[in-house]
Design a protein around this motif. Structure first.
Motif, PDB file in Angstrom:
ATOM      1  N   GLY A 202       0.801  -1.233   0.000  1.00 37.90           N
ATOM      2  CA  GLY A 202       0.000   0.000   0.000  1.00 37.90           C
ATOM      3  C   GLY A 202       0.825   1.271   0.000  1.00 37.90           C
ATOM      4  N   ALA A 203       2.135   1.138  -0.074  1.00 40.13           N
ATOM      5  CA  ALA A 203       2.986   2.345  -0.084  1.00 40.13           C
ATOM      6  C   ALA A 203       3.007   2.951  -1.478  1.00 40.13           C
ATOM      7  CB  ALA A 203       4.418   1.963   0.335  1.00 40.13           C
ATOM      8  N   ASN A 204       3.633   4.119  -1.586  1.00 40.42           N
ATOM      9  CA  ASN A 204       3.762   4.784  -2.896  1.00 40.42           C
ATOM     10  C   ASN A 204       5.221   5.167  -3.076  1.00 40.42           C
ATOM     11  OD1 ASN A 204       3.976   6.614  -4.996  1.00 40.42           O
ATOM     12  ND2 ASN A 204       1.867   7.344  -4.718  1.00 40.42           N
ATOM     13  N   VAL A 205       5.987   4.240  -3.672  1.00 41.47           N
ATOM     14  CA  VAL A 205       7.426   4.433  -3.881  1.00 41.47           C
ATOM     15  C   VAL A 205       7.679   4.371  -5.381  1.00 41.47           C
ATOM     16  CG1 VAL A 205       9.756   3.597  -3.318  1.00 41.47           C
ATOM     17  CG2 VAL A 205       7.873   3.253  -1.683  1.00 41.47           C
ATOM     18  N   ARG A 206       8.424   5.337  -5.904  1.00 37.09           N
ATOM     19  CA  ARG A 206       8.675   5.369  -7.355  1.00 37.09           C
ATOM     20  C   ARG A 206      10.146   5.669  -7.618  1.00 37.09           C
ATOM     21  NH1 ARG A 206       4.676   3.375  -6.989  1.00 37.09           N
ATOM     22  NH2 ARG A 206       2.553   3.818  -7.744  1.00 37.09           N
ATOM     23  N   GLY A 207      10.696   5.043  -8.665  1.00 38.59           N
ATOM     24  CA  GLY A 207      12.032   5.421  -9.109  1.00 38.59           C
ATOM     25  C   GLY A 207      13.144   4.446  -8.764  1.00 38.59           C
ATOM     26  N   ALA A 208      12.812   3.376  -7.998  1.00 34.74           N
ATOM     27  CA  ALA A 208      13.880   2.408  -7.655  1.00 34.74           C
ATOM     28  C   ALA A 208      14.480   1.849  -8.940  1.00 34.74           C
ATOM     29  CB  ALA A 208      13.309   1.281  -6.806  1.00 34.74           C
ATOM     30  N   GLY A 209      15.782   1.650  -8.918  1.00 36.60           N
ATOM     31  CA  GLY A 209      16.497   1.227 -10.132  1.00 36.60           C
ATOM     32  C   GLY A 209      17.153   2.414 -10.817  1.00 36.60           C
ATOM     33  N   THR A 210      16.709   3.614 -10.401  1.00 37.45           N
ATOM     34  CA  THR A 210      17.413   4.823 -10.878  1.00 37.45           C
ATOM     35  C   THR A 210      18.054   5.479  -9.647  1.00 37.45           C
ATOM     36  OG1 THR A 210      15.692   6.486 -10.418  1.00 37.45           O
ATOM     37  CG2 THR A 210      15.431   5.156 -12.427  1.00 37.45           C
ATOM     38  N   ASP A 211      18.743   6.590  -9.825  1.00 31.36           N
ATOM     39  CA  ASP A 211      19.386   7.175  -8.637  1.00 31.36           C
ATOM     40  C   ASP A 211      18.519   8.208  -7.931  1.00 31.36           C
ATOM     41  OD1 ASP A 211      19.707   8.944 -10.668  1.00 31.36           O
ATOM     42  OD2 ASP A 211      21.893   8.981 -10.632  1.00 31.36           O
ATOM     43  N   VAL A 212      17.248   8.346  -8.361  1.00 33.70           N
ATOM     44  CA  VAL A 212      16.325   9.214  -7.609  1.00 33.70           C
ATOM     45  C   VAL A 212      15.052   8.427  -7.289  1.00 33.70           C
ATOM     46  CG1 VAL A 212      14.964  11.329  -7.573  1.00 33.70           C
ATOM     47  CG2 VAL A 212      17.192  11.304  -8.727  1.00 33.70           C
ATOM     48  N   ILE A 213      14.771   8.267  -5.986  1.00 34.62           N
ATOM     49  CA  ILE A 213      13.580   7.526  -5.555  1.00 34.62           C
ATOM     50  C   ILE A 213      12.686   8.489  -4.777  1.00 34.62           C
ATOM     51  CG2 ILE A 213      12.713   5.546  -4.249  1.00 34.62           C
ATOM     52  CD1 ILE A 213      15.426   4.192  -4.618  1.00 34.62           C
ATOM     53  N   VAL A 214      11.388   8.481  -5.110  1.00 36.11           N
ATOM     54  CA  VAL A 214      10.428   9.382  -4.445  1.00 36.11           C
ATOM     55  C   VAL A 214       9.451   8.531  -3.640  1.00 36.11           C
ATOM     56  CG1 VAL A 214       8.661  11.166  -4.765  1.00 36.11           C
ATOM     57  CG2 VAL A 214      10.646  11.070  -6.310  1.00 36.11           C
ATOM     58  N   ILE A 215       9.352   8.823  -2.337  1.00 36.25           N
ATOM     59  CA  ILE A 215       8.484   8.053  -1.440  1.00 36.25           C
ATOM     60  C   ILE A 215       7.414   8.986  -0.883  1.00 36.25           C
ATOM     61  CG2 ILE A 215       8.406   6.645   0.657  1.00 36.25           C
ATOM     62  CD1 ILE A 215      11.819   7.371  -0.646  1.00 36.25           C
ATOM     63  N   LYS A 216       6.146   8.696  -1.218  1.00 38.20           N
ATOM     64  CA  LYS A 216       5.046   9.467  -0.632  1.00 38.20           C
ATOM     65  C   LYS A 216       4.634   8.752   0.651  1.00 38.20           C
ATOM     66  CE  LYS A 216       3.059  11.871  -4.655  1.00 38.20           C
ATOM     67  NZ  LYS A 216       4.280  11.712  -5.507  1.00 38.20           N
ATOM     68  N   GLY A 217       5.064   9.278   1.797  1.00 36.37           N
ATOM     69  CA  GLY A 217       4.920   8.566   3.065  1.00 36.37           C
ATOM     70  C   GLY A 217       3.547   8.736   3.696  1.00 36.37           C
ATOM     71  N   LEU A 219       1.088   6.646   4.133  1.00 32.13           N
ATOM     72  CA  LEU A 219      -0.077   5.869   3.674  1.00 32.13           C
ATOM     73  C   LEU A 219      -0.261   4.647   4.581  1.00 32.13           C
ATOM     74  CD1 LEU A 219       0.620   5.955  -0.180  1.00 32.13           C
ATOM     75  CD2 LEU A 219      -0.860   7.475   1.165  1.00 32.13           C
ATOM     76  N   PRO A 220      -1.505   4.215   4.816  1.00 28.96           N
ATOM     77  CA  PRO A 220      -1.716   3.016   5.651  1.00 28.96           C
ATOM     78  C   PRO A 220      -1.183   1.773   4.945  1.00 28.96           C
ATOM     79  CG  PRO A 220      -3.785   3.751   4.668  1.00 28.96           C
ATOM     80  CD  PRO A 220      -2.757   4.790   4.321  1.00 28.96           C
ATOM     81  N   LEU A 221      -0.443   0.965   5.651  1.00 26.63           N
ATOM     82  CA  LEU A 221       0.164  -0.227   5.040  1.00 26.63           C
ATOM     83  C   LEU A 221      -0.560  -1.478   5.519  1.00 26.63           C
ATOM     84  CD1 LEU A 221       3.942   0.758   5.335  1.00 26.63           C
ATOM     85  CD2 LEU A 221       2.358   1.139   3.430  1.00 26.63           C
ATOM     86  N   HIS A 222      -0.744  -2.418   4.607  1.00 28.14           N
ATOM     87  CA  HIS A 222      -1.475  -3.647   4.936  1.00 28.14           C
ATOM     88  C   HIS A 222      -0.614  -4.852   4.561  1.00 28.14           C
ATOM     89  CE1 HIS A 222      -2.056  -3.810   0.591  1.00 28.14           C
ATOM     90  NE2 HIS A 222      -2.545  -2.592   0.644  1.00 28.14           N
ATOM     91  N   GLY A 223      -1.081  -6.027   4.903  1.00 24.88           N
ATOM     92  CA  GLY A 223      -0.345  -7.272   4.628  1.00 24.88           C
ATOM     93  C   GLY A 223      -0.209  -7.523   3.144  1.00 24.88           C
TER      94      GLY A 223
END
Ligand code: EPZ
Length: 419
Positions: A202-217, A219-223
């Motif tokens: 349920g997270a919102n993480v974008r950009g992994a694999g590049t050298d800039v990662i943006v995390i929109k923190g 958010l409620p996380l579930h299993g």
């Protein structure tokens, strides 16, 4: 500790499936406590690092159960935010727990992490980044205590693309209010796997694999139920084993693009390599040319975790090779053991000059770290005569069923269990 008896000189032929990636499963286990919901990670490798991380999760109050190759973690009633020093000194990856414990409980404590003896392995990049997210950190007598009222998203720039620091920041930033922008991030495939797992929660993480990662923190996380990527370092180790021994082996589960420059280097040695989707096929005569130079770099450069194995290959090839280890200060502790097998290697700081001996001979050698130990096993497989490779607990940290997989390919290897 157990030892292998290896009778060298046998070709390796057949196919082998890579295990789930150790260096992905470990951060995924740390991420599992970001939610109180049950989490299932599929097909985890039966290696001691995974069991050590499971013990750490249990110490913080999570219920961890293994069944049919999967692991189920439920941390609804977890509450202890302090990890016992004995466990953190045994496993470097324990430092990832700081990020997830802070995201969940806003508190975390652990001893300075240990792990294989391959270098100083400071954690300044981890701690400086956590401070950027609003964490106050006390370090006293080798113990680190972290706390915060809340985590707040921030702009973070890493001076070095540290894999662990990148992962720790992702784990903390998903629990931060607001957006975190991480520059200078590590680009390893295991970072992408962690992003995919966090987003499945349920997270919102974008950009992994590049050298800039943006995390929109925040958010409620579930299993989630998740199958990790396969282990590119285990896969690379099998490719190098076949190159050394001669034969034809197909490794399944890993794409050629995840191995950095390894395939290019093996072609330089004289091997034939074909890749198709997540299968890599290698053919080798066993008579190899040395690589002129191998220089380890962060992904997508040549992986440091395959440096020792390629040094073993070059030690038994024809010619001269220069190995440059840029990631860790002392990642040549296995060299004296290779020299017992007839290798001609001179270590000068981060460099090792390897004069190919054409072929090594069997000897009694001892492992001193995970990948150095793997290099000794590979050297023994290709050597003339019988070798004993002892202190296998290092190899068992990262390779599940190594002797079974090698025997299935034709190797003459057996384990002697020693109390
Ligand atoms: C991860 O270790 C891997 N471990 C290592 O694999 C791998 O060799 C390494 O990344 C590099 O690819 C796991 O994923 C569990 P780093 P990590 O932080 O995170 C310095 C194996 O054999 N550094 O990228 O510890 C550090 O000292 C293991 O499977 C700082 O200076 O690696 C090193 O010289 C071995 N300060 C370099 O960066 C910090 O805060 C790379 O370290 C952090 C790191």
């Amino acid at each position: 500790m157990d030892k292998f008896i290896i009778c060298g000189g046998k070709r390796l032929d057949g196919s082998v499936c890579a295990q789930s990636a150790k260096n992905s499963v470990l951060p995924l286990l740390a991420a599992s406590v970001l939610t109180g919901d049950p989490v299932v990670i599929r097909e985890v490798p039966d290696i001691s690092d995974v069991h050590c991380m499971a013990e750490i999760l249990q110490e913080i109050g999570a219920e961890v159960s293994f069944a049919g190759g999967d692991v189920r973690i439920e941390s609804l009633h977890a509450g202890n935010h302090s990890i016992p020093p004995t466990l953190t000194r045994e496993l470097r990856s324990s430092v990832f727990m700081l990020g997830s414990l802070l995201a969940r409980f806003h508190r975390a404590a652990c001893a300075y992490p240990g792990g294989c003896d391959i270098g100083l392995r400071p954690i300044d990049l981890h701690l400086n980044a956590l401070k950027r997210l609003g964490v106050s950190i006390r370090e006293r007598e080798g113990y680190i205590t972290c706390e915060c009222d809340r985590l707040t998203g921030a702009e973070i720039a890493l001076d070095f693309p540290s894999v662990g620091a990148t992962e720790n920041i992702l784990l903390a930033a998903v629990g931060a209010e607001g957006t975190t922008v991480l520059g200078g991030a590590a680009k390893e495939p295991e970072i992408v796997d962690l992003q995919n797992f966090l987003n499945a929660m349920g997270a919102n993480v974008r950009g992994a694999g590049t050298d800039v990662i943006v995390i929109k923190g925040g958010l409620p996380l579930h299993g989630a139920t998740y199958t990790p990527v396969k282990d590119r370092i285990e896969a690379g180790s099998f490719l190098i084993a076949c190159a050394i021994c001669g034969g034809e082996v197909e490794v399944e589960g890993v794409g050629g693009d995840t191995l950095g420059l390894l395939l290019h280097k093996l072609r330089e040695n004289g091997c034939k390599i074909h890749t198709k989707n997540d299968k890599i096929k290698i053919a080798s005569t066993g008579s190899l040319r040395c690589n002129r130079k191998i220089e380890t770099m962060p992904f997508p450069g040549f992986p440091t975790d395959l440096q020792a194995q390629m040094t073993a290959l070059n030690a038994g090839a024809e010619g001269v090779s220069v190995i440059v280890e840029n990631l860790f200060e002392t990642r040549y502790k296995y060299v004296p053991e290779l020299i017992k097998m007839g290798a001609d290697i001179e270590v000068r700081g981060r460099n090792a000059v390897v004069r190919g001996a054409g072929r090594l001979h069997g000897a009694n050698v001892a492992c001193g770290d995970l990948r150095g130990g793997a290099a000794l096993v590979l050297a023994a497989l290709g050597a003339e005569g019988v070798s004993e490779v002892s202190d296998l607990s290092y190899v068992d940290r990262g390779y599940a069923g190594l002797e079974q997989k090698l025997r299935a390919l034709g190797a003459d290897i057996r384990r002697i269990r020693e109390e």
